[in-house]
Design an enzyme around this catalytic site. Structure first.
Site, PDB file in Angstrom:
ATOM      1  N   PRO A 198      43.529  43.096  27.409  1.00  0.00           N
ATOM      2  CG  PRO A 198      41.733  44.564  27.717  1.00  0.00           C
ATOM      3  CD  PRO A 198      42.095  43.106  27.671  1.00  0.00           C
ATOM      4  CB  ALA A 233      47.894  50.296  30.058  1.00  0.00           C
ATOM      5  CB  CYS A 276      40.543  51.435  34.349  1.00  0.00           C
ATOM      6  SG  CYS A 276      42.050  52.222  34.959  1.00  0.00           S
ATOM      7  CE  LYS A 325      39.535  43.084  30.881  1.00  0.00           C
ATOM      8  NZ  LYS A 325      40.135  43.968  31.894  1.00  0.00           N
ATOM      9  CG  ASN A 345      40.438  38.989  33.045  1.00  0.00           C
ATOM     10  OD1 ASN A 345      40.365  40.064  33.622  1.00  0.00           O
ATOM     11  ND2 ASN A 345      41.580  38.478  32.678  1.00  0.00           N
ATOM     12  N   GLY A 346      40.737  36.792  35.230  1.00  0.00           N
ATOM     13  CA  GLY A 346      41.249  37.072  36.560  1.00  0.00           C
ATOM     14  C   GLY A 346      41.984  35.900  37.166  1.00  0.00           C
ATOM     15  N   GLY A 358      45.928  37.800  31.168  1.00  0.00           N
ATOM     16  CA  GLY A 358      46.752  38.996  31.170  1.00  0.00           C
ATOM     17  C   GLY A 358      48.168  38.709  31.625  1.00  0.00           C
ATOM     18  NE  ARG A 359      47.693  40.076  37.012  1.00  0.00           N
ATOM     19  CZ  ARG A 359      47.173  39.970  38.213  1.00  0.00           C
ATOM     20  NH1 ARG A 359      47.803  40.491  39.239  1.00  0.00           N
ATOM     21  NH2 ARG A 359      46.017  39.351  38.391  1.00  0.00           N
TER      22      ARG A 359
HETATM   23  C1  LIG Z   1      49.875  46.218  33.442  1.00  0.00           C
HETATM   24  C2  LIG Z   1      48.395  46.053  33.267  1.00  0.00           C
HETATM   25  C3  LIG Z   1      47.705  46.906  32.431  1.00  0.00           C
HETATM   26  C4  LIG Z   1      46.315  46.738  32.248  1.00  0.00           C
HETATM   27  N1  LIG Z   1      45.659  47.555  31.369  1.00  0.00           N
HETATM   28  C5  LIG Z   1      44.358  47.307  31.086  1.00  0.00           C
HETATM   29  C6  LIG Z   1      43.685  48.023  30.054  1.00  0.00           C
HETATM   30  O1  LIG Z   1      44.255  48.874  29.375  1.00  0.00           O
HETATM   31  N2  LIG Z   1      42.379  47.723  29.832  1.00  0.00           N
HETATM   32  C7  LIG Z   1      41.705  46.760  30.571  1.00  0.00           C
HETATM   33  O2  LIG Z   1      40.520  46.505  30.335  1.00  0.00           O
HETATM   34  N3  LIG Z   1      42.327  46.085  31.547  1.00  0.00           N
HETATM   35  C8  LIG Z   1      43.633  46.316  31.792  1.00  0.00           C
HETATM   36  N4  LIG Z   1      44.268  45.568  32.732  1.00  0.00           N
HETATM   37  C9  LIG Z   1      43.526  44.492  33.422  1.00  0.00           C
HETATM   38  C10 LIG Z   1      43.682  43.167  32.668  1.00  0.00           C
HETATM   39  O3  LIG Z   1      43.089  43.244  31.393  1.00  0.00           O
HETATM   40  C11 LIG Z   1      43.044  42.018  33.454  1.00  0.00           C
HETATM   41  O4  LIG Z   1      41.671  42.288  33.612  1.00  0.00           O
HETATM   42  C12 LIG Z   1      43.672  41.820  34.829  1.00  0.00           C
HETATM   43  O5  LIG Z   1      45.090  41.896  34.770  1.00  0.00           O
HETATM   44  C13 LIG Z   1      43.281  40.449  35.405  1.00  0.00           C
HETATM   45  O6  LIG Z   1      43.700  39.421  34.554  1.00  0.00           O
HETATM   46  P1  LIG Z   1      45.036  38.540  34.865  1.00  0.00           P
HETATM   47  O7  LIG Z   1      44.898  38.026  36.259  1.00  0.00           O
HETATM   48  O8  LIG Z   1      45.000  37.455  33.822  1.00  0.00           O
HETATM   49  O9  LIG Z   1      46.215  39.447  34.722  1.00  0.00           O
HETATM   50  C14 LIG Z   1      45.635  45.726  32.940  1.00  0.00           C
HETATM   51  C15 LIG Z   1      46.334  44.892  33.804  1.00  0.00           C
HETATM   52  C16 LIG Z   1      47.699  45.029  33.963  1.00  0.00           C
HETATM   53  C17 LIG Z   1      48.429  44.079  34.865  1.00  0.00           C
END
Ligand SMILES: Cc1cc2nc3c(=O)[nH]c(=O)nc-3n(C[C@H](O)[C@H](O)[C@H](O)COP(=O)(O)O)c2cc1C
Length: 346
Positions: A23, A25, A108, A147, A208-209, A232-233
Site C-alpha cells: 500500500p 499513498a 504509518c 501491517k 517488507n522493507g 513498494g518503492r
Molecule cells: C509514498 C509512500 C506511501 C506509503 N503509503 C503507505 C500506506 O498508505 N499504507 C501503508 O501501510 N504503508 C505505506 N507506505 C509504506 C510501504 O507500504 C512500505 O511499507 C515501505 O515503503 C517499505 O517498503 P519498500 O522498501 O518496498 O518501499 C508508503 C510508502 C511510501 C514510499
C-alpha cells in the site's frame, strides 16, 4: 496465469503468488494496482484510508475504494486511533464495497498520524490492538490483517508481542516492514525480526522493507521463510518486478508500451488534467536510467495535455529508432542508474 494451488491462504481467501504491491499513498491507486496485479502482484491493497474521514462522509474518501474485479483478493487498508470508529467504518466499507480483506495500518510513521495514536502509534498501545482485532475478527464477515513496523523506536521493538496479540485476537495475516516508527525510512530494513515473527506465529507473514531488486526477493524469503514479499518503492517505474524482472532487463519498447497504457488508464480514471499531472511521478520512474531521458525529462513532466505528452514521447521513440546517438534507447542504461536503487520517499 494462475497456479492451480494457492501459495497460501488468508483465512479462507486463496492467494496465488508470493509477491504483493505495498500500500502506498499517492501511488497504489486503481490504475497502478491493476497493472501490478496483471504482472504478478498476488493481491491488491488500497492506500491507507482514514476511518475519521469516512465517518464524516468526506466525498474525496470513497474513490480510494474503487477497484476492479481482476484485482481480487482486494484489501482495504484503514487507519485510526479510535477503536469504535475503526470497527464501524470497517464494517461499513465491507458492506458498501465488498473487499475480500480489511487491513489495519499500524506502520504509518508520519507524525500527525502516529503521534495521535494511529498508524505506528498503535504499536504503543498493545492492549488497544488486542481489543481492536478481537472486535474486528468477531464483527466483520471478512478476514482482518495488520501491517506493522518493528515498534515505536529501538527501545521498544515490540513486534513479537504485537504479532502474538494479532494472532491471538483473530488476525489472519501480518505484514511487517523491518523498521521502527522512529526510523521512518532511514537506515536499512532489518529482516531478522520478520523471520522471528514467522517462526512465532501460524498465520501468514508478509515480509517488507528495502526489497530493491529481484535478487532481494529470494534473499528475504531465504532469510525469513516469509509467505510473501511486499514490494513498494521498487515497483514504481518497474511493475515488472512482479514478473521477477529488474529495471535494467526491461527494454525501452516494453517501457514505451507501458507508459502509454498507464497514462491512458490514468486519464480514464482521473480525467485529462488530473490524470496527466498524477502520471508525472510515475513517468519519471519509468524513464529513469533510459539513455536520452535527460533531453525529454523536463518537457514530459511539464507539458499540459496528454496529446503534447504523447507527441513528445513519440518523437523520442522515433529519434531512438533512427539511431540518434544522443537519444538512442537501445544502449545500456546510464551508468548512474542502479536497478536496485530505491525511489525517494515522501
Ligand atoms: C509514498 C509512500 C506511501 C506509503 N503509503 C503507505 C500506506 O498508505 N499504507 C501503508 O501501510 N504503508 C505505506 N507506505 C509504506 C510501504 O507500504 C512500505 O511499507 C515501505 O515503503 C517499505 O517498503 P519498500 O522498501 O518496498 O518501499 C508508503 C510508502 C511510501 C514510499
Amino acid at each position: 496465469m494462475m497456479n492451480a494451488m494457492p501459495t497460501f491462504h488468508i483465512r479462507e481467501i486463496p492467494v496465488h503468488g508470493d509477491l504483493i504491491l505495498s500500500p502506498m499513498a499517492g501511488f497504489s491507486d486503481q490504475p497502478f494496482r491493476s497493472i501490478c496485479r496483471e504482472l504478478g502482484s498476488a493481491m491488491s491493497y488500497t492506500e491507507f484510508v482514514s476511518a475519521a474521514a469516512m465517518a464524516h462522509d468526506n466525498d474525496r474518501t470513497w474513490h480510494y475504494f474503487d477497484f476492479l474485479p481482476v484485482e481480487r483478493p482486494m484489501v482495504f487498508q484503514l487507519f485510526d486511533q479510535d477503536v469504535d470508529r475503526l470497527v464501524a467504518q470497517s464494517k461499513r466499507a465491507v458492506e458498501m464495497f465488498g473487499p475480500d480483506i480489511i487491513d489495519i495500518n499500524m506502520g504509518c510513521s508520519v507524525s500527525s498520524i502516529s503521534q495521535r495514536g494511529a498508524g505506528a502509534g498503535l504499536l504503543r498501545t498493545p492492549a488497544k490492538i488486542a481489543q481492536l482485532f478481537d472486535r474486528l475478527s468477531k464483527e466483520l464477515s471478512v478476514p482482518v490483517t495488520g501491517k506493522i513496523r518493528l515498534g515505536w523506536d529501538d527501545q521498544s521493538r515490540n513486534y513479537l508481542e504485537v504479532a502474538h496479540i494479532l494472532e491471538d485476537n483473530g488476525a489472519s495475516a501480518i505484514a511487517i516492514h523491518g523498521r521502527t516508527k522512529q526510523q521512518a525510512y532511514h537506515g536499512t530494513a532489518d529482516w531478522i525480526p520478520i523471520g522471528e515473527v514467522k517462526a512465532a506465529v501460524k498465520i501468514p507473514v508478509i515480509g517488507n522493507g528495502d526489497v530493491q531488486c529481484v535478487a532481494d526477493i529470494a534473499r528475504l524469503k531465504a532469510q525469513t521463510n516469509c509467505d510473501a514479499v511486499m514490494i513498494g518503492r521498487a515497483a514504481i517505474g518497474n511493475p515488472w518486478i512482479f514478473q521477477r524482472k529488474d529495471r535494467a532487463q526491461v527494454t525501452f519498447a516494453e517501457k514505451a508500451v507501458m507508459i502509454r497504457r498507464h497514462l491512458a488508464a490514468m486519464l480514464d480514471y482521473y480525467g485529462p488534467t488530473r490524470g496527466l499531472i498524477l502520471f508525472r511521478k510515475h513517468v519519471v520512474k519509468y524513464i529513469k536510467g533510459v539513455p536520452g531521458q535527460s533531453a525529454y525529462h523536463l518537457a514530459l513532466v511539464t507539458c499540459h495535455t496528454a496529446d503534447e505528452f504523447i507527441g513528445l514521447f513519440s518523437r523520442w521513440e522515433e529519434q531512438s529508432l533512427a539511431g540518434d546517438s544522443e537519444s538512442s534507447l537501445d544502449q545500456e542504461p546510464e551508468p548512474s542508474q542502479d536497478s536496485c536503487e530505491l525511489a525517494p520517499v515522501r
